[in-house]
Design a protein around this motif. Sequence first.
Motif, mmCIF file in Angstrom:
data_model
loop_
_atom_site.group_PDB
_atom_site.id
_atom_site.type_symbol
_atom_site.label_atom_id
_atom_site.label_comp_id
_atom_site.label_asym_id
_atom_site.label_seq_id
_atom_site.Cartn_x
_atom_site.Cartn_y
_atom_site.Cartn_z
ATOM 1 N N ILE A 4 0.869 -1.167 0.000
ATOM 2 C CA ILE A 4 0.000 0.000 0.000
ATOM 3 C C ILE A 4 0.906 1.218 0.000
ATOM 4 O O ILE A 4 1.774 1.350 0.862
ATOM 5 C CB ILE A 4 -0.927 0.024 1.240
ATOM 6 N N ALA A 5 0.718 2.088 -0.975
ATOM 7 C CA ALA A 5 1.525 3.306 -1.127
ATOM 8 C C ALA A 5 3.010 2.982 -1.225
ATOM 9 O O ALA A 5 3.847 3.719 -0.715
ATOM 10 C CB ALA A 5 1.251 4.282 0.012
ATOM 11 N N TYR A 21 2.542 0.894 9.695
ATOM 12 C CA TYR A 21 3.856 0.477 9.217
ATOM 13 C C TYR A 21 4.412 1.477 8.204
ATOM 14 O O TYR A 21 5.579 1.413 7.852
ATOM 15 C CB TYR A 21 3.781 -0.920 8.603
ATOM 16 N N ILE A 22 3.573 2.386 7.729
ATOM 17 C CA ILE A 22 4.007 3.440 6.815
ATOM 18 C C ILE A 22 4.461 4.625 7.668
ATOM 19 O O ILE A 22 3.719 5.095 8.532
ATOM 20 C CB ILE A 22 2.858 3.855 5.874
ATOM 21 N N TYR A 23 5.680 5.109 7.439
ATOM 22 C CA TYR A 23 6.217 6.228 8.204
ATOM 23 C C TYR A 23 5.369 7.469 7.959
ATOM 24 O O TYR A 23 5.136 7.869 6.825
ATOM 25 C CB TYR A 23 7.670 6.503 7.772
ATOM 26 N N GLY A 24 4.855 8.043 9.041
ATOM 27 C CA GLY A 24 4.026 9.235 8.938
ATOM 28 C C GLY A 24 2.553 8.965 9.157
ATOM 29 O O GLY A 24 1.753 9.899 9.190
ATOM 30 N N ILE A 25 2.169 7.693 9.300
ATOM 31 C CA ILE A 25 0.769 7.347 9.554
ATOM 32 C C ILE A 25 0.686 6.619 10.881
ATOM 33 O O ILE A 25 1.359 5.613 11.091
ATOM 34 C CB ILE A 25 0.195 6.467 8.426
ATOM 35 N N GLN A 62 -2.687 11.516 -2.044
ATOM 36 C CA GLN A 62 -3.234 12.861 -2.213
ATOM 37 C C GLN A 62 -3.247 13.672 -0.920
ATOM 38 O O GLN A 62 -3.067 14.887 -0.948
ATOM 39 C CB GLN A 62 -4.658 12.781 -2.759
ATOM 40 N N ASN A 63 -3.453 13.015 0.243
ATOM 41 C CA ASN A 63 -3.723 13.762 1.470
ATOM 42 C C ASN A 63 -2.662 13.674 2.561
ATOM 43 O O ASN A 63 -2.763 14.389 3.547
ATOM 44 C CB ASN A 63 -5.072 13.295 2.056
ATOM 45 N N CYS A 64 -1.690 12.794 2.425
ATOM 46 C CA CYS A 64 -0.723 12.590 3.504
ATOM 47 C C CYS A 64 0.701 12.788 2.999
ATOM 48 O O CYS A 64 1.015 12.451 1.863
ATOM 49 C CB CYS A 64 -0.840 11.178 4.079
ATOM 50 N N VAL A 65 1.541 13.324 3.875
ATOM 51 C CA VAL A 65 2.976 13.391 3.600
ATOM 52 C C VAL A 65 3.589 12.191 4.299
ATOM 53 O O VAL A 65 3.482 12.049 5.515
ATOM 54 C CB VAL A 65 3.588 14.701 4.141
ATOM 55 N N ILE A 66 4.211 11.293 3.525
ATOM 56 C CA ILE A 66 4.722 10.057 4.114
ATOM 57 C C ILE A 66 6.138 9.774 3.634
ATOM 58 O O ILE A 66 6.623 10.380 2.680
ATOM 59 C CB ILE A 66 3.820 8.851 3.773
ATOM 60 N N GLU A 67 6.777 8.841 4.306
ATOM 61 C CA GLU A 67 8.069 8.255 3.960
ATOM 62 C C GLU A 67 9.135 9.283 3.626
ATOM 63 O O GLU A 67 9.441 10.121 4.443
ATOM 64 C CB GLU A 67 7.901 7.239 2.833
ATOM 65 N N GLY A 68 9.702 9.233 2.435
ATOM 66 C CA GLY A 68 10.864 10.041 2.070
ATOM 67 C C GLY A 68 10.627 11.530 2.185
ATOM 68 O O GLY A 68 11.480 12.270 2.678
#
Length: 122
Positions: A4-5, A21-25, A62-68
């Motif tokens: 996912i993503a 498990y996704i960084y930022g969520i 579209q709505n979240c800033v994640i990972e890198g």
Amino acid sequence: MARIAGINVPVKKCIPFALTYIYGIGITTGNKICDACGINKGKRVSELRDEETEKISNFIRQNCVIEGELRKEVSMNIKSLIELGCYRGIRHRKGLPVNGQRTHTNAKTRKGRSRLPIAGKK
């Protein structure tokens, strides 16, 4: 593992917990994502259909800033604090706790190992 993503998430966990498990969520954001996509929170990742997985991925993109991007943003914020020379920047530079914690007895993780030799028994 399901993707996912662009991140592998565990298949046997409920969706909000698997999304952490996704960084930022975190849990709260995972719950909001499930509500926005209209997916049952008790559902496991293995039970998701392909279109539901795609819906979650699109919503996150579209709505979240994640990972890198998020890691880069956080490191740039820390660098700017260090360049300004403010109190928090100085604490970051010295490797000490930033938010006002005591350092007399605690903060071993942040300060690191002591480099002084310990006297042995005689």
